[in-house]
Scaffold this motif. Structure first.
Motif, PDB file in Angstrom:
ATOM      1  N   VAL A 159       0.886  -1.170   0.000  1.00  0.00           N
ATOM      2  CA  VAL A 159       0.000   0.000   0.000  1.00  0.00           C
ATOM      3  C   VAL A 159       0.917   1.211   0.000  1.00  0.00           C
ATOM      4  CG1 VAL A 159      -1.769   1.282   1.227  1.00  0.00           C
ATOM      5  CG2 VAL A 159      -1.811  -1.215   1.273  1.00  0.00           C
ATOM      6  N   CYS A 160       0.877   2.004  -1.084  1.00  0.00           N
ATOM      7  CA  CYS A 160       1.798   3.132  -1.244  1.00  0.00           C
ATOM      8  C   CYS A 160       1.053   4.450  -1.124  1.00  0.00           C
ATOM      9  CB  CYS A 160       2.494   3.055  -2.604  1.00  0.00           C
ATOM     10  SG  CYS A 160       3.744   4.340  -2.858  1.00  0.00           S
ATOM     11  N   GLU A 161       1.595   5.349  -0.328  1.00  0.00           N
ATOM     12  CA  GLU A 161       1.021   6.687  -0.237  1.00  0.00           C
ATOM     13  C   GLU A 161       1.127   7.394  -1.593  1.00  0.00           C
ATOM     14  OE1 GLU A 161      -0.663   8.883   1.332  1.00  0.00           O
ATOM     15  OE2 GLU A 161      -1.132   7.666   3.087  1.00  0.00           O
ATOM     16  N   LYS A 162       0.258   8.383  -1.762  1.00  0.00           N
ATOM     17  CA  LYS A 162       0.275   9.179  -2.989  1.00  0.00           C
ATOM     18  C   LYS A 162       1.306  10.294  -2.847  1.00  0.00           C
ATOM     19  CE  LYS A 162      -1.473  12.453  -0.587  1.00  0.00           C
ATOM     20  NZ  LYS A 162      -0.575  13.579  -0.247  1.00  0.00           N
ATOM     21  N   PRO A 163       1.793  10.833  -3.985  1.00  0.00           N
ATOM     22  CA  PRO A 163       1.671  10.281  -5.332  1.00  0.00           C
ATOM     23  C   PRO A 163       2.519   9.021  -5.451  1.00  0.00           C
ATOM     24  CG  PRO A 163       3.164  12.147  -5.361  1.00  0.00           C
ATOM     25  CD  PRO A 163       2.603  12.073  -3.971  1.00  0.00           C
ATOM     26  N   LEU A 164       2.169   8.172  -6.400  1.00  0.00           N
ATOM     27  CA  LEU A 164       2.825   6.880  -6.528  1.00  0.00           C
ATOM     28  C   LEU A 164       4.322   7.014  -6.762  1.00  0.00           C
ATOM     29  CD1 LEU A 164       2.670   3.800  -6.749  1.00  0.00           C
ATOM     30  CD2 LEU A 164       1.982   4.078  -9.148  1.00  0.00           C
ATOM     31  N   ALA A 165       4.740   8.013  -7.546  1.00  0.00           N
ATOM     32  CA  ALA A 165       6.150   8.130  -7.923  1.00  0.00           C
ATOM     33  C   ALA A 165       6.503   9.598  -8.131  1.00  0.00           C
ATOM     34  CB  ALA A 165       6.406   7.322  -9.195  1.00  0.00           C
ATOM     35  N   MET A 166       7.700   9.841  -8.616  1.00  0.00           N
ATOM     36  CA  MET A 166       8.137  11.207  -8.913  1.00  0.00           C
ATOM     37  C   MET A 166       7.802  11.605 -10.348  1.00  0.00           C
ATOM     38  SD  MET A 166       9.802  12.657  -6.252  1.00  0.00           S
ATOM     39  CE  MET A 166      11.348  13.542  -6.572  1.00  0.00           C
ATOM     40  N   THR A 167       7.737  10.612 -11.250  1.00  0.00           N
ATOM     41  CA  THR A 167       7.450  10.874 -12.654  1.00  0.00           C
ATOM     42  C   THR A 167       6.580   9.764 -13.216  1.00  0.00           C
ATOM     43  OG1 THR A 167       9.337   9.626 -13.521  1.00  0.00           O
ATOM     44  CG2 THR A 167       9.742  11.945 -12.915  1.00  0.00           C
ATOM     45  N   SER A 168       5.971  10.037 -14.360  1.00  0.00           N
ATOM     46  CA  SER A 168       5.152   9.015 -15.008  1.00  0.00           C
ATOM     47  C   SER A 168       6.009   7.887 -15.582  1.00  0.00           C
ATOM     48  CB  SER A 168       4.294   9.643 -16.108  1.00  0.00           C
ATOM     49  OG  SER A 168       5.092  10.289 -17.078  1.00  0.00           O
ATOM     50  N   ALA A 169       7.268   8.153 -15.886  1.00  0.00           N
ATOM     51  CA  ALA A 169       8.156   7.071 -16.346  1.00  0.00           C
ATOM     52  C   ALA A 169       8.357   6.060 -15.227  1.00  0.00           C
ATOM     53  CB  ALA A 169       9.494   7.646 -16.795  1.00  0.00           C
ATOM     54  N   GLN A 170       8.562   6.543 -14.006  1.00  0.00           N
ATOM     55  CA  GLN A 170       8.689   5.645 -12.863  1.00  0.00           C
ATOM     56  C   GLN A 170       7.394   4.881 -12.617  1.00  0.00           C
ATOM     57  OE1 GLN A 170       9.899   7.983  -9.469  1.00  0.00           O
ATOM     58  NE2 GLN A 170      12.071   7.854  -9.976  1.00  0.00           N
ATOM     59  N   SER A 171       6.265   5.601 -12.620  1.00  0.00           N
ATOM     60  CA  SER A 171       4.987   4.944 -12.304  1.00  0.00           C
ATOM     61  C   SER A 171       4.606   3.913 -13.363  1.00  0.00           C
ATOM     62  CB  SER A 171       3.872   5.978 -12.126  1.00  0.00           C
ATOM     63  OG  SER A 171       3.669   6.744 -13.303  1.00  0.00           O
ATOM     64  N   ALA A 172       4.961   4.154 -14.625  1.00  0.00           N
ATOM     65  CA  ALA A 172       4.683   3.173 -15.674  1.00  0.00           C
ATOM     66  C   ALA A 172       5.422   1.871 -15.394  1.00  0.00           C
ATOM     67  CB  ALA A 172       5.087   3.726 -17.039  1.00  0.00           C
ATOM     68  N   GLU A 173       6.672   1.984 -14.989  1.00  0.00           N
ATOM     69  CA  GLU A 173       7.438   0.792 -14.644  1.00  0.00           C
ATOM     70  C   GLU A 173       6.831   0.082 -13.435  1.00  0.00           C
ATOM     71  OE1 GLU A 173      11.973  -0.534 -13.305  1.00  0.00           O
ATOM     72  OE2 GLU A 173      11.587   1.528 -13.950  1.00  0.00           O
ATOM     73  N   MET A 174       6.367   0.848 -12.461  1.00  0.00           N
ATOM     74  CA  MET A 174       5.784   0.267 -11.250  1.00  0.00           C
ATOM     75  C   MET A 174       4.492  -0.475 -11.561  1.00  0.00           C
ATOM     76  SD  MET A 174       6.675   3.555  -8.878  1.00  0.00           S
ATOM     77  CE  MET A 174       6.067   3.066  -7.276  1.00  0.00           C
ATOM     78  N   VAL A 175       3.721   0.020 -12.520  1.00  0.00           N
ATOM     79  CA  VAL A 175       2.504  -0.679 -12.936  1.00  0.00           C
ATOM     80  C   VAL A 175       2.856  -2.062 -13.477  1.00  0.00           C
ATOM     81  CG1 VAL A 175       0.625  -0.712 -14.631  1.00  0.00           C
ATOM     82  CG2 VAL A 175       1.132   1.388 -13.380  1.00  0.00           C
ATOM     83  N   GLY A 176       3.862  -2.121 -14.341  1.00  0.00           N
ATOM     84  CA  GLY A 176       4.280  -3.398 -14.918  1.00  0.00           C
ATOM     85  C   GLY A 176       4.774  -4.368 -13.867  1.00  0.00           C
ATOM     86  N   ILE A 177       5.546  -3.875 -12.908  1.00  0.00           N
ATOM     87  CA  ILE A 177       6.067  -4.739 -11.843  1.00  0.00           C
ATOM     88  C   ILE A 177       4.921  -5.261 -10.978  1.00  0.00           C
ATOM     89  CG2 ILE A 177       7.474  -4.758  -9.744  1.00  0.00           C
ATOM     90  CD1 ILE A 177       9.305  -2.699 -11.153  1.00  0.00           C
TER      91      ILE A 177
END
Length: 384
Positions: A95-113
């Motif tokens: 369970v991760c606090e918002k925002p998920l990441a610093m950039t959308s490039a990071q968050s895209a990778e996190m979605v895949g993982i």
């Protein structure tokens, strides 16, 4: 009834929000195995203050503990990316606090993982779980408002209204390039997307930094508290406030503002959704009332009352009518939904908590806002 007591959790971060997570997990019946602070000394100090039995020294120690099934990430934003990847890689739910990441490039990778892991991976957009927001979501889903045309509102606070106010979120290297938008603004974006079922397609934004220099205490400062003692002058490059026009999928339009310098506004999230048949509106400072607007008959104010609410609203409610449910209760309802899915082994059909995919959308929104403000033009999220 789910046996939450059989699930072990650890909380990374021991600030204000970390404390809220610990409190609401205990209320749910989840066993909090321990907490991880910014340093071993800080962790031990805060664990004692919270009454938590154990303070981990490192994230590796957390992930080596076989009794920990779920890890809550409440650390500063810049740490989310590496910590979440390690947690999912170790086979734990997160369970991760918002925002998920610093950039959308990071968050895209996190979605895949997250998808590859098969684990529950939730973003802490707890405001979805005020019962009347669940009620409104279901009303829109059933077509009770008709086609959504216009979405408006704001998220305003005053806790950073003075040059002497300080928090780590002011530092772009820790909080990200956007502050009021990335911090409270993503709550508004997520909530209105959840209520309406619409996602932003393009944005036009203006950012404002009204306090270009602030006094940073040389010692630590907790969120929503004032620092004391020696300070140093620091230039600020993050937004105190923002004004954003939104184009939604399907033709709806929206307008929102964020501010952390509106004196007297402590935690005011307001949304107003205009549909072709009816409208609805909600304010976080009066969370137990939902406005429902009509053209040809009297308007309504629905009190949070599970004898009158739809199934979605009722499922998120805990207290009897007239007993106000507030900030902490929204975390309790959110965790109850997430841990029900943890116990089931994964996200179930009909779950309404924010996924990593939702968190990634919010990061795309932030990156589009930043690009729009810098270039002075409409920016589509699919450009990012």
């Amino acid at each position: 009834m789910t046996d939450f007591a059989s699930i072990g959790a650890a909380v990374v971060g021991t600030g204000f929000i970390g404390g809220v997570h610990v409190q609401m997990l205990r209320r749910l019946g989840v066993l909090v195995r321990g907490v991880l602070g910014s340093s071993p000394a800080r962790g031990a100090e805060q664990a004692a203050a919270m009454g938590v039995a154990h303070a981990y020294a490192t994230l590796d120690e957390v992930l080596e503990d076989p009794s920990v099934d779920v890890v809550h990430v409440t650390s500063p934003n810049h740490a989310h990316y590496d910590q979440v990847k390690a947690i999912l890689g170790a086979g734990r739910h997160v369970v991760c606090e918002k925002p998920l990441a610093m950039t959308s490039a990071q968050s895209a990778e996190m979605v895949g993982i997250a998808e590859a892991s098969g684990k529950v991976a939730a973003v802490c957009y707890n405001i979805r779980f005020y019962p009347l927001n669940q009620q409104a979501h279901e009303m829109v889903r059933r077509g009770e408002l008709g086609d959504i045309r216009f979405v408006s509102g704001h998220y305003h606070q005053d806790w950073l209204a003075r040059p002497t106010d300080w928090n780590w979120r002011l530092q772009s290297e820790m909080g990200g390039a956007l502050r009021s938008v990335g911090d409270i603004g993503t709550h508004w974006v997520d909530l209105t997307s959840f209520v309406t079922g619409l996602r932003a397609e393009a944005v036009m934004a203006e950012l404002a930094t009204f306090i270009p220099e602030r006094q940073k205490p040389t010692g630590p400062v907790a969120t929503f508290s004032s620092g004391a003692g020696e300070t140093e002058t620091v230039k600020i490059d993050t937004d105190d406030a923002a004004m954003i026009l939104i184009r939604y999928e399907g033709g709806a339009r929206g307008i929102m503002s964020t501010s952390q310098i509106n004196v007297g506004r402590k935690n005011s999230l307001q949304w107003d959704v205009a549909g072709a048949m009816a409208s609805a509106a909600w304010d976080s400072e009066t969370p137990d009332h939902l406005f429902i607007g009509h053209r040809d008959r009297p308007n309504e104010t629905l009190m949070r009352d599970f004898t009158l609410m739809n199934a979605a609203g009722t499922a998120a409610a805990t207290l009897p009518p007239g007993h106000v449910e507030g900030f902490g209760d929204s975390f309790h309802a959110f965790f109850r939904a997430v841990y029900t899915d943890v116990a089931a082994g994964g996200r179930q059909e009909g779950s309404t908590w924010a996924s990593f995919e939702d968190g990634h959308h919010e990061m795309l929104f932030c990156d589009a806002v930043l690009t729009s403000a810098r270039e002075g033009r409409w920016v589509r999220l699919d450009e990012i």
